[in-house]
Structures are given as structure tokens and as C-alpha cells.
Design a protein around this motif. Sequence first.
Motif, PDB file in Angstrom:
ATOM      1  N   ALA A 153       0.837  -1.201   0.000  1.00  0.00           N
ATOM      2  CA  ALA A 153       0.000   0.000   0.000  1.00  0.00           C
ATOM      3  C   ALA A 153       0.875   1.256   0.000  1.00  0.00           C
ATOM      4  O   ALA A 153       0.536   2.260  -0.627  1.00  0.00           O
ATOM      5  N   GLY A 154       2.000   1.190   0.696  1.00  0.00           N
ATOM      6  CA  GLY A 154       2.920   2.331   0.747  1.00  0.00           C
ATOM      7  C   GLY A 154       3.415   2.690  -0.641  1.00  0.00           C
ATOM      8  O   GLY A 154       3.387   3.854  -1.046  1.00  0.00           O
ATOM      9  N   MET A 155       3.853   1.656  -1.383  1.00  0.00           N
ATOM     10  CA  MET A 155       4.354   1.915  -2.733  1.00  0.00           C
ATOM     11  C   MET A 155       3.222   2.403  -3.646  1.00  0.00           C
ATOM     12  O   MET A 155       3.415   3.297  -4.467  1.00  0.00           O
ATOM     13  N   GLY A 156       2.021   1.816  -3.469  1.00  0.00           N
ATOM     14  CA  GLY A 156       0.877   2.224  -4.284  1.00  0.00           C
ATOM     15  C   GLY A 156       0.506   3.677  -4.039  1.00  0.00           C
ATOM     16  O   GLY A 156       0.326   4.455  -4.986  1.00  0.00           O
ATOM     17  N   LEU A 157       0.420   4.046  -2.743  1.00  0.00           N
ATOM     18  CA  LEU A 157       0.055   5.424  -2.388  1.00  0.00           C
ATOM     19  C   LEU A 157       1.070   6.433  -2.932  1.00  0.00           C
ATOM     20  O   LEU A 157       0.707   7.465  -3.492  1.00  0.00           O
ATOM     21  N   LEU A 158       2.362   6.089  -2.767  1.00  0.00           N
ATOM     22  CA  LEU A 158       3.406   7.012  -3.219  1.00  0.00           C
ATOM     23  C   LEU A 158       3.447   7.117  -4.744  1.00  0.00           C
ATOM     24  O   LEU A 158       3.727   8.179  -5.291  1.00  0.00           O
ATOM     25  N   VAL A 176      11.157   3.513  -1.271  1.00  0.00           N
ATOM     26  CA  VAL A 176      11.434   3.641   0.163  1.00  0.00           C
ATOM     27  C   VAL A 176      10.181   3.341   0.983  1.00  0.00           C
ATOM     28  O   VAL A 176      10.255   2.751   2.057  1.00  0.00           O
ATOM     29  N   PHE A 177       8.999   3.693   0.448  1.00  0.00           N
ATOM     30  CA  PHE A 177       7.778   3.425   1.211  1.00  0.00           C
ATOM     31  C   PHE A 177       7.434   1.937   1.274  1.00  0.00           C
ATOM     32  O   PHE A 177       6.689   1.516   2.150  1.00  0.00           O
ATOM     33  N   GLY A 178       7.988   1.137   0.347  1.00  0.00           N
ATOM     34  CA  GLY A 178       7.882  -0.308   0.489  1.00  0.00           C
ATOM     35  C   GLY A 178       8.640  -0.760   1.729  1.00  0.00           C
ATOM     36  O   GLY A 178       8.161  -1.568   2.527  1.00  0.00           O
ATOM     37  N   LEU A 179       9.823  -0.190   1.890  1.00  0.00           N
ATOM     38  CA  LEU A 179      10.656  -0.472   3.064  1.00  0.00           C
ATOM     39  C   LEU A 179       9.963  -0.027   4.351  1.00  0.00           C
ATOM     40  O   LEU A 179       9.924  -0.763   5.349  1.00  0.00           O
ATOM     41  N   ILE A 180       9.368   1.175   4.319  1.00  0.00           N
ATOM     42  CA  ILE A 180       8.693   1.729   5.497  1.00  0.00           C
ATOM     43  C   ILE A 180       7.534   0.823   5.934  1.00  0.00           C
ATOM     44  O   ILE A 180       7.340   0.572   7.122  1.00  0.00           O
ATOM     45  N   GLY A 181       6.771   0.322   4.966  1.00  0.00           N
ATOM     46  CA  GLY A 181       5.635  -0.543   5.297  1.00  0.00           C
ATOM     47  C   GLY A 181       6.090  -1.806   6.009  1.00  0.00           C
ATOM     48  O   GLY A 181       5.464  -2.242   6.980  1.00  0.00           O
ATOM     49  N   LEU A 182       7.183  -2.415   5.524  1.00  0.00           N
ATOM     50  CA  LEU A 182       7.715  -3.610   6.166  1.00  0.00           C
ATOM     51  C   LEU A 182       8.201  -3.312   7.578  1.00  0.00           C
ATOM     52  O   LEU A 182       8.138  -4.147   8.467  1.00  0.00           O
ATOM     53  N   LEU A 183       8.691  -2.103   7.766  1.00  0.00           N
ATOM     54  CA  LEU A 183       9.230  -1.709   9.068  1.00  0.00           C
ATOM     55  C   LEU A 183       8.137  -1.393  10.079  1.00  0.00           C
ATOM     56  O   LEU A 183       8.216  -1.803  11.239  1.00  0.00           O
ATOM     57  N   THR A 184       7.103  -0.659   9.648  1.00  0.00           N
ATOM     58  CA  THR A 184       6.128  -0.137  10.617  1.00  0.00           C
ATOM     59  C   THR A 184       4.758  -0.798  10.550  1.00  0.00           C
ATOM     60  O   THR A 184       3.938  -0.566  11.425  1.00  0.00           O
ATOM     61  N   GLY A 185       4.502  -1.623   9.507  1.00  0.00           N
ATOM     62  CA  GLY A 185       3.160  -2.189   9.351  1.00  0.00           C
ATOM     63  C   GLY A 185       2.234  -1.190   8.678  1.00  0.00           C
ATOM     64  O   GLY A 185       2.623  -0.040   8.425  1.00  0.00           O
ATOM     65  N   LEU A 186       1.000  -1.648   8.398  1.00  0.00           N
ATOM     66  CA  LEU A 186       0.060  -0.839   7.608  1.00  0.00           C
ATOM     67  C   LEU A 186      -0.301   0.482   8.286  1.00  0.00           C
ATOM     68  O   LEU A 186      -0.146   1.560   7.705  1.00  0.00           O
ATOM     69  N   SER A 187      -0.767   0.429   9.553  1.00  0.00           N
ATOM     70  CA  SER A 187      -1.185   1.677  10.214  1.00  0.00           C
ATOM     71  C   SER A 187       0.017   2.595  10.437  1.00  0.00           C
ATOM     72  O   SER A 187      -0.093   3.813  10.311  1.00  0.00           O
ATOM     73  N   ILE A 225      10.939  11.512   5.489  1.00  0.00           N
ATOM     74  CA  ILE A 225      10.431  10.146   5.586  1.00  0.00           C
ATOM     75  C   ILE A 225      11.217   9.368   6.642  1.00  0.00           C
ATOM     76  O   ILE A 225      10.636   8.665   7.476  1.00  0.00           O
ATOM     77  N   ALA A 226      12.542   9.517   6.605  1.00  0.00           N
ATOM     78  CA  ALA A 226      13.406   8.781   7.541  1.00  0.00           C
ATOM     79  C   ALA A 226      13.074   9.123   8.992  1.00  0.00           C
ATOM     80  O   ALA A 226      12.892   8.236   9.833  1.00  0.00           O
ATOM     81  N   LEU A 227      12.963  10.416   9.278  1.00  0.00           N
ATOM     82  CA  LEU A 227      12.660  10.853  10.642  1.00  0.00           C
ATOM     83  C   LEU A 227      11.290  10.358  11.087  1.00  0.00           C
ATOM     84  O   LEU A 227      11.123   9.827  12.194  1.00  0.00           O
ATOM     85  N   ALA A 228      10.298  10.521  10.215  1.00  0.00           N
ATOM     86  CA  ALA A 228       8.938  10.108  10.555  1.00  0.00           C
ATOM     87  C   ALA A 228       8.878   8.601  10.787  1.00  0.00           C
ATOM     88  O   ALA A 228       8.278   8.134  11.760  1.00  0.00           O
ATOM     89  N   ALA A 229       9.525   7.819   9.900  1.00  0.00           N
ATOM     90  CA  ALA A 229       9.471   6.362  10.011  1.00  0.00           C
ATOM     91  C   ALA A 229      10.114   5.878  11.305  1.00  0.00           C
ATOM     92  O   ALA A 229       9.574   5.009  12.001  1.00  0.00           O
ATOM     93  N   MET A 230      11.282   6.448  11.672  1.00  0.00           N
ATOM     94  CA  MET A 230      11.935   6.016  12.905  1.00  0.00           C
ATOM     95  C   MET A 230      11.112   6.420  14.120  1.00  0.00           C
ATOM     96  O   MET A 230      11.009   5.671  15.079  1.00  0.00           O
ATOM     97  N   GLY A 231      10.516   7.620  14.066  1.00  0.00           N
ATOM     98  CA  GLY A 231       9.662   8.060  15.161  1.00  0.00           C
ATOM     99  C   GLY A 231       8.490   7.112  15.356  1.00  0.00           C
ATOM    100  O   GLY A 231       8.189   6.689  16.475  1.00  0.00           O
ATOM    101  N   VAL A 232       7.861   6.734  14.246  1.00  0.00           N
ATOM    102  CA  VAL A 232       6.712   5.825  14.309  1.00  0.00           C
ATOM    103  C   VAL A 232       7.161   4.447  14.788  1.00  0.00           C
ATOM    104  O   VAL A 232       6.539   3.837  15.655  1.00  0.00           O
TER     105      VAL A 232
END
Length: 247
Positions: A153-158, A176-187, A225-232
Motif C-alpha cells: 500500500a505504501g508503494m501504491g500510495l506514493l 522507500v515506502f515499500g521499506l517503510i511498510g515492512l518496518l512499521t506495518g500498515l497503520s 520520511i526517515a525521521l517520521a518512520a523512525m519516530g513511528v
Amino acid sequence: MNAAWMGVYGAVWGSFAVLVGVRLPQGESVVRPPSHCDGCGRGLRWHELIPVLSWVLAGGRCRTCRATIPVWYPAIELATAVAFAVAWQQWHWGLGFWLAAWASGVLAALSAADLRYHRLPDVLVWSGVAGVLAIRLFYRPLPWWSYLAGGLAGMGLLALLRVASRGGMGLGDVKVFGLIGLLTGLSGMVLTLILASVAGSVAGIASAATGRLRPDHRIPFGPAIALAAMGVYLYATPWIGRYWGMH
Ligand SMILES: [Zn+2]
């Protein structure tokens, strides 16, 4: 080991990540030559290689040629230091900590490459995905499909945002948003997107206001993106896990 010590390791890791992000896109080795000033080429002494501190003590300039050393060097080192300290308090030596360590390094290198060359190198993104996937096989506070759906969904949205912005967002951001999704999950991915958009917009408005907009008009989305993803990942993952009753 206390969190402050872990922060020191994080700063050293961040310093290495910056080196990788700056050298890799140029096809340079990350081992040789030793660290040097980009302005005059002078090799750096040991006391000029201390993360954050060296930059502050030298006033952000080379001691020989006075070339400016960008403030994002110490900023990235500081960010990985904080990530390590927080992850250590959260998980100690647990897999959650190793995931934070790996992700923060990859995202730090990507941020450096984005800031320096306006690029998000594929080799960094895929290395990031490989490492996160490997740890995710053994560590999942959320159901497995949440990470898979988050990535897709991350890659699709982006990709949609990329079309809507007429290339204002790079293809690298989509991957990168494919990576973020794997890291943080959907929500977590959705939360990351919201936070990164806010941070990216503020940075965009600030640079437009000060007349320092990039010539290519690309939004400086990578570091946001990097800062937000690590924060989440560091703060929202345990919370979202509890919400799902899986923590
Ligand atoms: Zn110099």
C-alpha cells in the motif's frame, strides 16, 4: 550498559551511514581512502572524526580551507544516536533493537544521499528491505499481513502521489515506502506518510520562503520520511501492538 552509552554507539553508526550515503552513489569505496575534507582533500585526524562533537568544536568548517561542512552531518549522527538510545530502553538486546539499528543506519545513509545528490540509491533501498525482511521473519508484534500490506500500500500510495505531483516526488521515494511498510506495518506506514508530509511541507515552504528551493524543484522528502518512520517505529509500534492485543 545504559542508554547514553548506546547513544554513543548510535552516533558512530550514524557517522558510518553518512559516509556510505555520500560515497556509494559516487562509486567510491567506504573503506578507502580514509575520511578527508571535500574542500582541500586533507586527511582528517582522529579528533576530527568524533561524531557531532568534532563538527561543533570546528564551528562546522574545515580547519585548513574553511570549507563549510553541512549541518546535516551532525544532525544525522545525532538522530541515529537518539534512535539507538530509545531502542535500547525499549527492547535491550531484543530483535526490536536490531531492527531499529538496521533501519536507522539505512535511513541515515539514504538521507545523506538524498541531501547530497538528490538521489535515493537502489542498492541502499534493497539492502534495507533485505535486512528488515530477515528480522521480520522472526519478529512481528503485528500480524504478518500488516507488514506486507504496509509495503504494498505504501508503494501504491506514493506512486499515486508521484503522478499527482507530476514528478515532484522521486521514484526512490516510492520504493522507500515499500521499506517503510515492512518496518512499521500498515497503520504505521499511514502515520509515517502523514508525519513526513507535514515535515516535508514545512521544509518545502521554509526553503521557498528563503529562496533556497532546489533547482530541480524536487521536494526534499527523504530525510522527512526517515525521521517520521523512525519516530513511528520507536514510539508507535509498541502502542499499535498493544492495540492489536499482540504485544
Ligand atoms: Zn579543507
